[in-house]
Design an enzyme around this catalytic site. Structure first.
Site, PDB file in Angstrom:
ATOM      1  N   SER A  72       8.437   8.727  -0.557  1.00 38.64           N
ATOM      2  CA  SER A  72       7.577   7.708   0.037  1.00 38.64           C
ATOM      3  C   SER A  72       8.114   7.156   1.350  1.00 38.64           C
ATOM      4  O   SER A  72       7.348   6.587   2.120  1.00 38.64           O
ATOM      5  CB  SER A  72       7.345   6.567  -0.943  1.00 38.64           C
ATOM      6  N   LYS A  85      -2.848   5.597  -6.057  1.00 35.61           N
ATOM      7  CA  LYS A  85      -2.797   6.079  -4.670  1.00 35.61           C
ATOM      8  C   LYS A  85      -4.028   6.957  -4.398  1.00 35.61           C
ATOM      9  O   LYS A  85      -5.110   6.425  -4.281  1.00 35.61           O
ATOM     10  CB  LYS A  85      -1.443   6.730  -4.440  1.00 35.61           C
ATOM     11  N   HIS A  93       2.845  10.268  -4.768  1.00 34.97           N
ATOM     12  CA  HIS A  93       2.191  10.520  -3.475  1.00 34.97           C
ATOM     13  C   HIS A  93       1.585  11.911  -3.376  1.00 34.97           C
ATOM     14  O   HIS A  93       1.018  12.272  -2.340  1.00 34.97           O
ATOM     15  CB  HIS A  93       3.187  10.322  -2.330  1.00 34.97           C
TER      16      HIS A  93
HETATM   17  C1  LIG Z   1       3.812   3.748  -5.763  1.00 28.74           C
HETATM   18  C2  LIG Z   1       4.862   4.477  -6.472  1.00 28.74           C
HETATM   19  C3  LIG Z   1       5.169   4.207  -7.810  1.00 28.74           C
HETATM   20  C4  LIG Z   1       4.540   3.053  -8.543  1.00 28.74           C
HETATM   21  O1  LIG Z   1       3.203   3.283  -8.837  1.00 28.74           O
HETATM   22  P1  LIG Z   1       2.210   2.041  -9.055  1.00 28.74           P
HETATM   23  O2  LIG Z   1       1.095   2.656  -9.805  1.00 28.74           O
HETATM   24  O3  LIG Z   1       1.831   1.547  -7.713  1.00 28.74           O
HETATM   25  O4  LIG Z   1       2.942   1.030  -9.860  1.00 28.74           O
HETATM   26  C5  LIG Z   1       6.099   4.989  -8.429  1.00 28.74           C
HETATM   27  N1  LIG Z   1       6.728   5.991  -7.779  1.00 28.74           N
HETATM   28  C6  LIG Z   1       6.484   6.261  -6.481  1.00 28.74           C
HETATM   29  C7  LIG Z   1       7.212   7.385  -5.818  1.00 28.74           C
HETATM   30  C8  LIG Z   1       5.546   5.507  -5.791  1.00 28.74           C
HETATM   31  O5  LIG Z   1       5.323   5.764  -4.508  1.00 28.74           O
END
Ligand SMILES: *Cc1c(COP(=O)(O)O)cnc(C)c1O
Length: 390
Positions: free
Chosen positions: A178, A237, A206
């Site tokens: 990320s 996402k 992602h």
């Molecule tokens: C956003 C994210 C999470 C958390 O997910 P949410 O559903 O927003 O709680 C976990 N791991 C990664 C790599 C992320 O980018």
């Protein structure tokens, strides 16, 4: 409270203080209205533009009308509706695994899964740039942590060798990182986990919806679904709503039902969200053109920034960072972009290592080509004016 205020002032002095910004309106085309200004939103994780898809909104409404606004209880009590059962079956099919389990968020999926699978006497091998929720899960688990430098397979192998007789060994990695927007060396990680008898857990937050012919993620794209033991992802996402998940072997999922505390002790995901997920899973599989458009636009975006001599840190995806270095300069870059109608996140420590602050852009299939083309010009010109690039 004075003490807290003092700490906040110290953060402010180091350009590390964070503040909430009110979004007054979410607009089509990947735009938002903030403080009266319409901005091209280059900070969103809504990679396929599904958060505003009318079919998904309608499915959420229909699920609320049929099942209620809330599930009313945790999953093991009476919150496990037929809707959860059906969406988890669809999810397992989407991921190409035997079974799947949905958590209230991706954060909770990582927290609950890691702390359920390993504990004291076990060792976790974690890429330095893994998401914070993975690190919080590791802390909670009580297992020993071996952090390896980002994508450094030699160091990982050395650590695996040294771990010797640990009871359980778990390698965990993001698939798309990320903060850098680059990819995990999944093929090599699979080889190492097999050689050293470790489990491999892959966080596809992602990549879900974005990579792979069906949108299943990097493991699907590389044909490694069977080799990954624990597939983690999120619906928050590219799938446009909310909720985390783990997919894999039936026994893994049954075990998590019994041992993952963030699954057991939290209310089941609300019906409208389940309705949205159900519809998003259909769209993601049936409309690959969204992924193709995103892939094409991301490539063009990376190409222009690279051509301007900017350091995009090996990004290969829709997440494109521009390395700045100092915190205050990074904030200034983001502020200047905002003055010109673009919103992007200034990532500073502790999210990134000290001296490696950056502005991160994330692209969406919802963005119009003309808007992205203007954005590229503005970013390059602004960077140049600040002495970045060549
Ligand atoms: C956003 C994210 C999470 C958390 O997910 P949410 O559903 O927003 O709680 C976990 N791991 C990664 C790599 C992320 O980018």
């Amino acid at each position: 409270m004075d003490e807290l205020a003092k700490e906040l002032a110290a953060l402010e002095a180091r350009s590390l203080r964070r503040r909430l910004k009110v979004v007054d309106e979410v607009l089509p085309g990947g735009k938002v209205r903030v403080a009266g200004q319409v901005l091209l939103n280059l900070s969103s994780n809504d990679y396929l533009g599904l958060a505003l898809d009318p079919r998904i909104i309608e499915a959420a409404q229909a699920a609320a009308a049929r099942w209620g606004a809330g599930a009313g209880a945790s999953r093991l009590v009476v919150g496990h509706l037929a809707l959860h059962e059906a969406v988890e079956a669809k999810l397992a099919e989407f991921k190409g695994t035997e079974a799947a389990v949905i958590f209230p968020t991706g954060y909770m999926a990582n927290l609950g899964t890691i702390s359920a699978l390993v504990g004291p006497g076990d060792v976790i091998f974690s890429d330095r740039l893994n998401h914070a929720s993975i690190y919080d899960g590791i802390k909670l688990s009580g297992a020993a942590l071996q952090r390896f430098p980002h994508r450094d397979l030699n160091r990982l192998e050395q650590l695996l060798r040294e771990a010797g007789a640990a009871r359980r060994r778990l390698i965990v990695t993001d698939s798309v990182f990320s903060v850098d927007g680059d990819l995990a060396p999944l093929q090599d990680l699979v080889a190492l986990k097999a050689r050293y008898g470790a489990w491999l857990m892959v966080d596809e937050a992602h990549a879900t919806g974005v990579l792979g012919a069906k949108g299943g993620g990097l493991a699907e794209a590389l044909g490694l679904t069977r080799e990954v033991d624990i597939h983690m992802g999120t619906f928050s996402k590219a799938l446009g709503s909310q909720g985390g998940f783990v997919a894999g072997d039936r026994r893994l999922v049954d075990y998590l039902h019994n041992r993952a505390r963030s699954f057991i002790y939290s209310t089941a995901l609300a019906p409208p969200v389940l309705g949205a997920i159900d519809q998003a899973l259909e769209i993601v599989v049936q409309e690959p053109e969204r992924r193709l458009v995103l892939g094409r636009e991301s490539q063009e975006f990376r190409r222009s920034l690279l051509a301007a001599g900017l350091d995009i840190l090996g990004s290969q995806t829709q997440i494109v960072p521009v390395l700045v270095g100092e915190n205050d300069r990074t904030l200034k870059f983001a502020a200047r972009l905002m003055d010109q109608g673009l919103t992007a996140v200034a990532l500073r420590p502790p999210t990134v290592p000290p001296g490696r602050a950056r502005v991160r852009f994330s692209l969406s299939a919802a963005h119009a080509q003309a808007d992205l083309s203007r954005a590229r010009e503005v970013i390059v010109a602004t960077a140049r004016a600040m002495g970045l690039g060549s």
